[in-house]
Design an enzyme around this catalytic site. Structure first.
Site, PDB file in Angstrom:
ATOM      1  N   GLU A   1     -12.781  36.604 -51.125  1.00 16.74           N
ATOM      2  CA  GLU A   1     -11.498  36.971 -51.719  1.00 16.74           C
ATOM      3  C   GLU A   1     -11.315  36.394 -53.115  1.00 16.74           C
ATOM      4  OE1 GLU A   1      -8.304  39.030 -52.102  1.00 16.74           O
ATOM      5  OE2 GLU A   1      -9.127  39.019 -50.073  1.00 16.74           O
ATOM      6  N   GLU A   2     -11.769  35.154 -53.336  1.00 20.20           N
ATOM      7  CA  GLU A   2     -11.435  34.457 -54.580  1.00 20.20           C
ATOM      8  C   GLU A   2     -12.628  34.127 -55.469  1.00 20.20           C
ATOM      9  OE1 GLU A   2      -8.509  34.785 -54.949  1.00 20.20           O
ATOM     10  OE2 GLU A   2      -7.465  34.558 -53.049  1.00 20.20           O
TER      11      GLU A   2
ATOM     12  N   SER B   1       1.596  42.104 -56.453  1.00 19.24           N
ATOM     13  CA  SER B   1       0.837  40.900 -56.132  1.00 19.24           C
ATOM     14  C   SER B   1       1.311  39.760 -57.038  1.00 19.24           C
ATOM     15  CB  SER B   1      -0.665  41.162 -56.252  1.00 19.24           C
ATOM     16  OG  SER B   1      -1.399  40.159 -55.618  1.00 19.24           O
TER      17      SER B   1
ATOM     18  N   ASP C   1      -0.570  43.176 -44.240  1.00 21.41           N
ATOM     19  CA  ASP C   1      -1.236  42.554 -45.385  1.00 21.41           C
ATOM     20  C   ASP C   1      -1.895  41.248 -44.943  1.00 21.41           C
ATOM     21  OD1 ASP C   1      -1.958  41.414 -47.851  1.00 21.41           O
ATOM     22  OD2 ASP C   1      -0.171  42.178 -48.869  1.00 21.41           O
TER      23      ASP C   1
ATOM     24  N   HIS D   1      -2.802  45.066 -48.401  1.00 22.94           N
ATOM     25  CA  HIS D   1      -2.295  44.583 -49.688  1.00 22.94           C
ATOM     26  C   HIS D   1      -2.219  45.686 -50.737  1.00 22.94           C
ATOM     27  CE1 HIS D   1      -1.106  41.574 -52.529  1.00 22.94           C
ATOM     28  NE2 HIS D   1      -2.149  41.776 -53.296  1.00 22.94           N
TER      29      HIS D   1
END
Length: 768
Positions: free
Chosen positions: A203-204, A620, A695, A727
């Site tokens: 994800e990051e 977001s 989400d 999301h």
């Protein structure tokens, strides 16, 4: 943070004049982007280019195509719908696609070349297929797997003997010589995952794979993670006809991360995995791994939990002895990249660093000593595109000439003999806008010879055009010119849209803040217009770029309805150097809000802006920014739209949140100041809040907490939730509904007479 997709299309044109965009038409078939090529790859021999393309009747289903450079012809290789008419994805695969930002798509989403250039590997419908370019069309596709459960991350080994993939949380290989499949790891299951990247790495850290082949097929390095210590987030996923209770191992800020190991295993499966010592501190990240060209050594990057120290370590694959090649340190945080490249003709490697205040390239020896800088200046590189040792060239992308563009540049690899100097880059791409280049140099190739590259170019009003270019940038052939002729889906609308204007204004510390402004095509400076501030504002995303953007056409739609649409990239956003990005350290929603308000003040000084009707919209991090702006400065905004916003950084994930705020234990005041709730009593402007009810990135609880707080303090707001929505609200129907909702809300709150009960927008003449 989420950078979601929405692919766009067209409606019928009015004869003799430009047609007006409609929201429905933005999402209907055929796509407004035309026959845009995606996933472009050059074959190992450099004789053909493959790509993915959406269908005329379903722009979100991708098929596999080929362009033959010798004949100049394009043909369909694999019709995904014919091969697998109905796809059934597991929940795990859906979640993976959400993290990959591909949840809107189906069909063939990825593929890879065999090193001999004769075969292509692709997954479809949970199975693996091999396409033989030398076989007859009716016999070209060979199915490699038959049941056994969904598989992920398929690869062809660098020498082409094996196909590998992950299934059931274990690493598997198929020997293509005899067709036998074997599991190389066996203890994956439950909280243990073999050869996968953990949630926050996907994800990051943009780490989509958890295993890496040695260039000679002898070994596979792989990641193992155990998330048994990660707290379980129990959340409800609300769908139209049922509700699921999901127990997700979600490491929120300050909580326990998954524990990681690095292993080595042979593809013949004759020996147990061997484990690399990654250090005494187990609370780390292992975000990158690369093999050296000799196949006997590998290098991995070890990032500290607070993300201020990054070490590059080299490992002898036989003895497992290791040494540190270099260490990077930042007082703020380390930005990871994919620009490490080990050379074959000298004991050296290319490394990217922001130590000068800007991201640049450096040449290091394998002894860890700096040989020379390769680039330098008050500008950032975007990333290495190719290294051609035989031609002594390195190619990279950058916004060196214009902050809103991305261009392709080259410098000599040997550079200047002086370590204090760097060569002047030569730009080879042509035309302002955004250039995405593919040089056909895969990880499997130990050496790359650049004879050509594929350039995909676009700007704000020109959909992607894909061409083959020589190493000097000259045009060799069009793969998809995608010209805006009478047959192009976007052609009826292009003439009714105005190209964005770009400019800058000063932040409080004197730094330039770049902005983009979209005006109605028939803009009249003697009128006053309502304004929508469209923003993201967070790290990792430059919204005000000069490129084709799906959501950008919704902004053009709004301009046709009489709005000005203003986007400003505040401090904290990328591609401007560390002095620009670092002021957000330890406190979010402060300088970003300050910079956005500077933009609003500038807007309200313009005679063609109706200062009473300025709104703000973001998704977001942009949704978070909308809430912070309304909470801190409602007197400046007539309304705001927040989609899937973070409201409390305590419940966002470790890797993202701690990078900027540290842990809640060490920065309690920073977390309180950065959250929405401390400032919420100031939110008085009309608010539209929207969120997907399933989400798993920005959890729906961010919005439920906000709803409760607003209700407790008696603040009215408007709400739209989407059952089953992730999301990115990843169905065209959801996105179409959302943008209709947003447009209706803005018309009600920002169009003068409409906001006061009238029926037409107010465009007041300017008076002195």
């Amino acid at each position: 943070m989420h950078k979601f997709f929405a692919v766009l299309a067209l409606c019928a044109a009015m004869p003799g004049m430009a047609a007006e965009l409609s929201i429905d038409r933005l999402f209907d078939d055929p796509a407004l982007s035309g026959k845009a090529a995606q996933g472009v790859k050059v074959s190992p021999a450099g004789d053909r280019v493959t790509f993915l393309r959406g269908r005329e009747d379903d722009q979100f289903r991708l098929d596999l195509w080929q362009f033959d450079l010798k004949s100049g012809t394009t043909r369909l290789l694999v019709d995904s719908k014919r091969l697998v008419p109905d796809e059934h994805l597991s929940d795990a695969e859906k979640a993976r696609r959400e993290r990959e930002r591909t949840a809107l798509y189906h069909g063939i989403l990825d593929y890879g070349w065999a090193p001999d250039g004769k075969r292509l590997l692709f997954p479809l419908g949970g199975e693996l297929y091999l396409y033989d370019l030398q076989a007859d069309a009716d016999r070209a596709v060979r199915q490699l797997t038959h049941g056994g459960g969904d598989l992920i991350d398929p690869k062809i080994s660098p020498r082409g003997r094996y196909v590998s993939f992950v299934r059931g949380q274990n690493l598997h290989v198929i020997d293509l010589q005899n067709g036998r499949e074997r599991a190389l790891t066996r203890d994956g299951g439950g909280t243990v995952h073999e050869a996968e990247a953990e949630f926050v790495a996907q994800e990051e850290f943009a780490q989509s794979s958890g295993y890496w082949w040695a260039p000679d097929d002898s070994l596979i390095a792989f990641k193992r993670y155990d998330e048994s210590g990660v707290p379980v987030a129990r959340r409800f996923e609300v769908y139209a006809d049922h509700t699921e209770v999901v127990e997700q191992r979600y490491p929120a800020a300050g909580e326990t991360n998954a524990r990681l190991k690095l292993g080595l295993v042979s593809p013949d499966g004759k020996s147990a995995p061997r484990w690399i010592d990654t250090g005494a501190d187990a609370d780390i990240y292992l975000p990158r791994l690369n093999w050296l060209p000799d196949g006997k050594h590998l290098a991995y990057q070890r990032l500290s939990r607070e993300q201020k120290t990054l070490e590059l370590l080299q490992v002898d694959a036989a003895s497992l002895k290791q040494s540190t090649l270099l260490t990077e340190h930042s007082n703020a945080w380390i930005n990871l990249n994919d620009d490490l490249h080990f050379l074959t003709r000298q004991a050296a490697f290319v490394w990217a660093s922001e130590r000068s205040g800007y991201k640049h390239l450096y040449l290091y020896g394998l002894d860890g000593k700096l040989i020379r800088p390769l680039t330098a200046g008050d500008w950032d590189i975007d990333g290495v595109l190719a290294v051609d040792e035989s031609a002594n060239r390195i190619y990279f992308g950058s916004n060196k000439d214009r902050i809103e563009d991305s261009q392709v540049y080259t410098v000599p690899l040997d550079g200047d003999a002086s370590a204090s100097a760097a060569p002047v880059p030569q730009r080879i791409s042509q035309g302002e806008g955004w250039h995405k280049a593919s040089f056909g140099c895969s990880e499997a190739q130990t050496e790359c010879k650049v004879g050509l590259y594929v350039d995909t170019w676009s700007d704000a009003l020109d959909p992607p055009q894909t061409s083959v270019r020589g190493a000097d940038g000259r045009l060799l052939a069009w793969i998809e010119q995608n010209a805006l002729d009478a047959q192009h889906p976007f052609a009826p609308y292009r003439g009714g849209l105005a190209a964005p204007e770009f400019g800058s204004l000063a932040a409080s510390d004197g730094q330039k803040l770049a902005w983009r402004l979209i005006k109605p095509a028939h803009f009249d400076p003697a009128r006053r217009y309502p304004v929508l501030v469209y923003l993201y504002g967070g790290p990792g995303s430059q919204l005000g770029a000069n490129r084709w953007d799906a959501r950008g056409l919704f902004m053009q739609y709004l301009a046709q309805q009489g709005y000005l649409v203003f986007t400003l990239d505040n401090r904290g956003t990328p591609r401007r150097g560390r002095a620009f990005s670092d002021p957000i350290k330890s406190r979010l929603g402060a300088v970003e809000v300050e910079d956005q308000l500077a933009g609003v003040r500038w807007l309200k000084q313009q005679p063609w802006v109706d200062a009473q009707y300025v709104g703000v919209f973001g998704w977001s991090y942009g949704g978070y920014m909308t809430l912070m702006l309304l909470a801190k400065a409602s007197d400046q905004f007539a309304a705001g739209v927040a989609v899937a916003p973070v409201t409390d950084w305590h419940i966002y994930d470790t890797a993202y949140t701690e990078r900027y705020l540290g842990t809640p234990q060490e920065n309690a005041a920073g977390y309180e100041d950065s959250g929405v709730f401390k400032w919420l009593t100031g939110l008085r402007s009309p608010l539209l809040l929207a969120h997907g009810m399933a989400d798993d990135n920005v959890l729906f609880s961010n919005s439920t907490r906000l709803m409760a707080a607003l209700q407790t303090q008696g603040t009215q707001f408007r709400l739209m939730t989407y059952p089953g929505g992730k999301h990115g609200l990843s169905t065209p129907a959801m996105q179409k509904h959302l943008f209709h909702t947003i447009a209706g809300f803005l018309d009600e709150k920002l169009h003068g007479d409409v906001a006061q009960g009238g029926g037409m927008p107010r465009l007041e003449p300017v008076t002195e």
